[in-house]
Enzyme design. Sequence first.
Site, short mmCIF file in Angstrom:
data_model
loop_
_atom_site.label_atom_id
_atom_site.label_comp_id
_atom_site.label_asym_id
_atom_site.label_seq_id
_atom_site.Cartn_x
_atom_site.Cartn_y
_atom_site.Cartn_z
N HIS A 40 49.26 31.63 62.05
CA HIS A 40 49.26 32.10 63.46
C HIS A 40 48.08 33.04 63.66
O HIS A 40 47.73 33.82 62.76
CB HIS A 40 50.58 32.81 63.76
CG HIS A 40 50.76 33.07 65.22
ND1 HIS A 40 50.14 34.11 65.86
CD2 HIS A 40 51.46 32.41 66.18
CE1 HIS A 40 50.47 34.09 67.15
NE2 HIS A 40 51.26 33.06 67.37
N GLU A 43 46.47 26.56 69.72
CA GLU A 43 46.72 27.79 70.47
C GLU A 43 45.41 28.53 70.69
O GLU A 43 44.96 29.26 69.79
CB GLU A 43 47.66 28.71 69.68
CG GLU A 43 49.02 28.12 69.39
CD GLU A 43 50.07 29.21 69.24
OE1 GLU A 43 50.97 29.26 70.07
OE2 GLU A 43 49.96 30.03 68.32
C1 PEP Z 1 52.37 32.40 70.36
O1 PEP Z 1 52.17 33.55 70.02
O2 PEP Z 1 52.51 31.49 69.50
C2 PEP Z 1 52.43 32.11 71.80
C3 PEP Z 1 52.29 30.87 72.17
O3 PEP Z 1 52.62 33.18 72.62
P1 PEP Z 1 52.68 33.18 74.26
O4 PEP Z 1 53.51 31.99 74.67
O5 PEP Z 1 53.33 34.47 74.60
O6 PEP Z 1 51.28 33.06 74.74
#
Ligand code: PEP
Length: 257
Positions: free
Chosen positions: A94, A166
């Site tokens: 992450h 992400e």
């Molecule tokens: C995450 O930290 O994996 C994430 C997707 O956070 P958020 O949905 O708050 O952006």
Amino acid sequence: MRTVIGNWKMQLTIAEAEQLAKDVAAALPKRLTDVRVVVCPSYAALAPVRDALGGSPVVLGAQDLCHEEKGAYTGEVSGRELADIGVKFVLIGHSERRSHVHEDEALIHAKVQRAFKNKMTPVLCVGETRDELDKGLRDVVVERQVRAAFEKLELPARCEMIVAYEPVWVIGSGTDVDPEDAARSHYIIRETLRDIFTPETADRRCRVIYGGSVDKGNIAGFLSRPVIDGVLVGGASLSAPEFTAIVEAARTADAKG
Ligand code: PEP
């Protein structure tokens, strides 16, 4: 089938995590055949959340694991302990771990291998920072992170891998990303996986999901793209009504191409 994963980070007490698990389980059908739902509480809340989920179809995930099987690693939690608790999915790499505790690509690769050794599905998180995006490095960064984690792995006979795209600059920001932009990165990730594992293996075993400020208002845009196999949800997973609305949207969303 789409996958919806909630990452509860370090936001809750154990009692709050138990209550959230109960509320999510109560709001979802007793059987789910059209979507997979995973929640990832902190280590300390894993067993209480497992018990609170009872017989619900919601599956237990962890936010990390140690790269080693056992030994003198003070403060770490092993894959075999997680497997003992009943963890089936584990987030690896992450962006908060890459930045806060400087996890590097060799360590992340070792964690992916360790997850397989303990029969868990790794959820590899990849994504560019704002600076990398501005320098035009998004595709390069994402491809590099996927290759570093997955090349030269010993794949068990039956296994699944999930990559969560992400964009780091979107996480927790409330910023909306154009789903078409997200879909382009998903396409690059899928092509990289096909190159690493062969197209047949990648298409059978790998799922690519999107994470970054997903909520019930914007999820349909992401899931209308066929290359997006689900979502990883942070902030919005901390509210049972919001999270279960996202799950409901994932059950009914139509990929339009
Ligand atoms: C995450 O930290 O994996 C994430 C997707 O956070 P958020 O949905 O708050 O952006």
